[in-house]
Design a protein around this motif. Structure first.
Motif, PDB file in Angstrom:
ATOM      1  N   UNK A   1     -35.041 -37.867   7.198  1.00  0.00           N
ATOM      2  CA  UNK A   1     -34.047 -38.934   7.012  1.00  0.00           C
ATOM      3  C   UNK A   1     -34.679 -40.323   7.074  1.00  0.00           C
ATOM      4  N   UNK A   2     -35.875 -40.439   7.647  1.00  0.00           N
ATOM      5  CA  UNK A   2     -36.564 -41.733   7.726  1.00  0.00           C
ATOM      6  C   UNK A   2     -37.252 -42.105   6.420  1.00  0.00           C
ATOM      7  N   UNK A   3     -37.367 -41.148   5.512  1.00  0.00           N
ATOM      8  CA  UNK A   3     -38.073 -41.366   4.254  1.00  0.00           C
ATOM      9  C   UNK A   3     -37.186 -41.019   3.055  1.00  0.00           C
ATOM     10  N   UNK A   4     -36.073 -41.739   2.865  1.00  0.00           N
ATOM     11  CA  UNK A   4     -35.207 -41.435   1.711  1.00  0.00           C
ATOM     12  C   UNK A   4     -35.935 -41.722   0.393  1.00  0.00           C
ATOM     13  N   UNK A   5     -35.490 -41.032  -0.653  1.00  0.00           N
ATOM     14  CA  UNK A   5     -36.177 -41.115  -1.957  1.00  0.00           C
ATOM     15  C   UNK A   5     -36.210 -42.541  -2.502  1.00  0.00           C
ATOM     16  N   UNK A   6     -35.122 -43.292  -2.352  1.00  0.00           N
ATOM     17  CA  UNK A   6     -35.117 -44.653  -2.895  1.00  0.00           C
ATOM     18  C   UNK A   6     -36.111 -45.549  -2.159  1.00  0.00           C
ATOM     19  N   UNK A   7     -36.299 -45.307  -0.865  1.00  0.00           N
ATOM     20  CA  UNK A   7     -37.271 -46.100  -0.104  1.00  0.00           C
ATOM     21  C   UNK A   7     -38.706 -45.720  -0.476  1.00  0.00           C
ATOM     22  N   UNK A   8     -38.952 -44.437  -0.649  1.00  0.00           N
ATOM     23  CA  UNK A   8     -40.286 -43.986  -1.067  1.00  0.00           C
ATOM     24  C   UNK A   8     -40.612 -44.543  -2.452  1.00  0.00           C
ATOM     25  N   UNK A   9     -39.612 -44.590  -3.335  1.00  0.00           N
ATOM     26  CA  UNK A   9     -39.835 -45.162  -4.672  1.00  0.00           C
ATOM     27  C   UNK A   9     -40.205 -46.642  -4.567  1.00  0.00           C
ATOM     28  N   UNK A  10     -39.535 -47.372  -3.682  1.00  0.00           N
ATOM     29  CA  UNK A  10     -39.873 -48.788  -3.480  1.00  0.00           C
ATOM     30  C   UNK A  10     -41.277 -48.940  -2.902  1.00  0.00           C
ATOM     31  N   UNK A  11     -41.650 -48.062  -1.985  1.00  0.00           N
ATOM     32  CA  UNK A  11     -43.003 -48.106  -1.416  1.00  0.00           C
ATOM     33  C   UNK A  11     -44.049 -47.813  -2.483  1.00  0.00           C
ATOM     34  N   UNK A  12     -43.760 -46.856  -3.355  1.00  0.00           N
ATOM     35  CA  UNK A  12     -44.698 -46.530  -4.435  1.00  0.00           C
ATOM     36  C   UNK A  12     -44.842 -47.717  -5.384  1.00  0.00           C
ATOM     37  N   UNK A  13     -43.730 -48.355  -5.747  1.00  0.00           N
ATOM     38  CA  UNK A  13     -43.809 -49.526  -6.621  1.00  0.00           C
ATOM     39  C   UNK A  13     -44.583 -50.668  -5.962  1.00  0.00           C
ATOM     40  N   UNK A  14     -44.337 -50.891  -4.678  1.00  0.00           N
ATOM     41  CA  UNK A  14     -45.100 -51.910  -3.957  1.00  0.00           C
ATOM     42  C   UNK A  14     -46.578 -51.583  -3.902  1.00  0.00           C
TER      43      UNK A  14
END
Length: 97
Positions: free
Chosen positions: A34-47
């Motif tokens: 729950x600490x790593x939702x897909x939308x957040x991981x996508x933002x981290x990948x883009x960053x």
């Protein structure tokens, strides 16, 4: 060749490590799904990709010999090894050190 690859990999991982440190600081579950939702991981990948592209651009701009310089390859002088070097455009190869 391994050092540049590891450097870019480390730059790519910076946002993920920063977020993991944030989770540790807030006492959230770092390994919890729950600490790593897909939308957040996508933002981290883009960053991360943005950081890697910026690092490539900075490397291309600030690394290497200045324009107009001449490369003198490694050679032997008087029995001693002289490593390769760049000579600024105003200097002739072999003149000075």
């Amino acid at each position: 060749m391994i050092r540049p690859v590891l450097t870019e990999l480390a730059i790519f991982l910076i946002p993920f490590v920063a977020y993991a440190l944030f989770l540790i600081a807030t006492r959230s579950g770092v390994l919890a799904k729950t600490s790593w939702p897909a939308h957040l991981v996508a933002k981290l990948v883009l960053g991360s990709l943005l950081l890697v592209v910026v690092s490539f651009l900075l490397l291309a701009h600030f690394r290497g010999a200045p324009p107009g310089s001449t490369y003198v390859p490694a050679h032997i002088e008087n029995g001693k090894f002289v490593p390769g070097r760049e000579i600024p455009g105003t200097e002739k190869p072999g003149a000075g050190k």
